[in-house]
Design a protein around this motif. Structure first.
Motif, short mmCIF file in Angstrom:
data_model
loop_
_atom_site.label_atom_id
_atom_site.label_comp_id
_atom_site.label_asym_id
_atom_site.label_seq_id
_atom_site.Cartn_x
_atom_site.Cartn_y
_atom_site.Cartn_z
N GLU A 113 0.83 -1.19 0.00
CA GLU A 113 0.00 0.00 0.00
C GLU A 113 0.87 1.25 0.00
OE1 GLU A 113 -3.41 2.03 2.90
OE2 GLU A 113 -2.58 0.06 3.36
N GLU A 114 0.42 2.26 -0.73
CA GLU A 114 1.14 3.52 -0.73
C GLU A 114 1.12 4.12 0.68
OE1 GLU A 114 1.11 7.93 -2.88
OE2 GLU A 114 -0.34 6.39 -3.46
N ASN B 210 -6.12 16.29 4.53
CA ASN B 210 -6.28 15.09 3.71
C ASN B 210 -5.39 13.97 4.19
OD1 ASN B 210 -7.31 13.65 1.33
ND2 ASN B 210 -5.24 13.90 0.52
N ARG B 211 -4.17 14.30 4.60
CA ARG B 211 -3.27 13.27 5.14
C ARG B 211 -3.87 12.62 6.39
NH1 ARG B 211 3.06 14.16 4.27
NH2 ARG B 211 3.06 15.50 2.44
N ARG C 221 -6.95 12.27 7.14
CA ARG C 221 -8.05 11.41 6.73
C ARG C 221 -7.51 10.06 6.22
NH1 ARG C 221 -9.81 14.50 3.09
NH2 ARG C 221 -11.03 15.80 4.52
N GLN C 222 -6.47 10.09 5.43
CA GLN C 222 -5.89 8.87 4.90
C GLN C 222 -5.23 8.03 6.00
OE1 GLN C 222 -3.71 11.21 1.68
NE2 GLN C 222 -4.15 9.31 0.58
N VAL D 137 1.44 6.87 3.52
CA VAL D 137 1.27 8.30 3.74
C VAL D 137 1.90 8.64 5.08
CG1 VAL D 137 -0.40 10.16 4.07
CG2 VAL D 137 -0.87 8.33 2.41
N ARG E 137 -5.40 3.58 7.72
CA ARG E 137 -4.24 2.78 7.32
C ARG E 137 -4.13 1.50 8.14
NH1 ARG E 137 -2.53 6.01 11.33
NH2 ARG E 137 -0.78 5.33 12.63
#
Length: 275
Positions: free
Chosen positions: A62-63, A153-154, A156-157, A65, A161
């Motif tokens: 997974e990418e 936004n970070r 939220r991501q 963050v 995770r």
């Protein structure tokens, strides 16, 4: 367990199925040496290749963050060359240190540690209490410049995770050494302990409510054989006690050969229950 669950369980002294496998990272000169010693030149991700060699499951695909919060001083000092000497440069780095380095490098190498750069220290940013008063204002934790433009936004991501993520900052001895220089720090710990307590209080507030990562002596890695086996045996009680992720203490230097790095990584995988 997911990688995130495993990481949290280890650092909170719980019972993970395995301890995170983190052998360490080589820098530019290290990778060049490894490619002469058995690491295929076509490999672009040596960590993934190492896991394949050892028979360890791959890490998350997974990418990842990261929070992206900046704990460095704001504003930073100007990076510049102050003097050119035969074979060396006298430079000021972003932390305000003035030092002499080989002209093989430039001042930007002191920012992100892409390789090992030997420095001769000339002047550190804190030499007096007045210097400290000026410098400490550069560490305002609430400065909005510390947060990336896409911070919301970070976050939220990151909430969704399954991999570990976190904020990285230096420990107090490391940070005071950056401000004062190693010799001055050691002297002032004896000569002016109250001044040192002021600086320490300004930096890392959680005391003993901490866990640790690193600890494997890279000199033992370089020697290999019985020496690295003795080193891993030395660390075994700390690994078993929890709150500790063993890894190379600092970057992996080029005197650690690729075969010795693979051998050390195998021992590490065994100690952390991956093999």
């Amino acid at each position: 367990m997911t990688e995130r669950e495993r990481y949290i369980a280890t650092l909170t002294f719980a019972q993970p199925d395995r301890i995170p496998f983190q052998p360490g990272h080589g820098r530019q000169s290290t990778l060049r040496a490894w490619q002469q010693q058995g690491l295929p030149a076509t490999v672009t991700d040596y960590q993934a290749y190492l896991r394949q060699v050892l028979g360890i499951p791959p890490a998350t695909s997974e990418e990842i963050v990261e929070p992206g919060v900046d704990f460095r001083m704001i504003p930073q000092f100007e990076e510049k060359v102050l003097e050119r000497r035969p074979g060396t440069l006298v430079v000021q780095d972003w932390k305000g240190n003035i030092c002499e380095i080989s002209d093989e490098f430039d001042v930007t190498y002191l920012r992100n540690a892409v390789d090992f750069v030997t420095r001769s220290w000339i002047k550190c940013p804190v030499e007096t209490r007045a210097d400290w008063e000026d410098l400490r204002h550069r560490y305002d934790a609430l400065d909005p410049q510390r947060f990336p433009a896409d911070w919301t936004n970070r976050c939220r991501q990151l909430q969704a995770r399954d991999y570990p993520s976190g904020l990285i900052l230096s420990g107090p001895f490391w940070q005071l050494r950056e401000w004062l220089g190693f010799e001055n720090l050691c002297v002032l710990l004896l000569d002016d302990p109250e001044f040192m307590r002021q600086m320490i209080r300004c930096w890392e507030q959680y005391g003993t409510q901490t866990a640790y990562r690193g600890g494997v002596d890279k000199r033992a890695m370089a020697k290999g054989g019985a020496t690295i086996r003795e080193e891993m045996a030395r660390l075994q009680p700390a690994i078993a006690a929890g709150g500790f992720i063993p890894s190379c203490d600092h970057g992996v230097p080029s005197d650690v050969s690729w075969p010795n790095f693979v051998d050390y990584s195998k021992l590490l995988a065994q100690a952390t229950r991956w093999l």
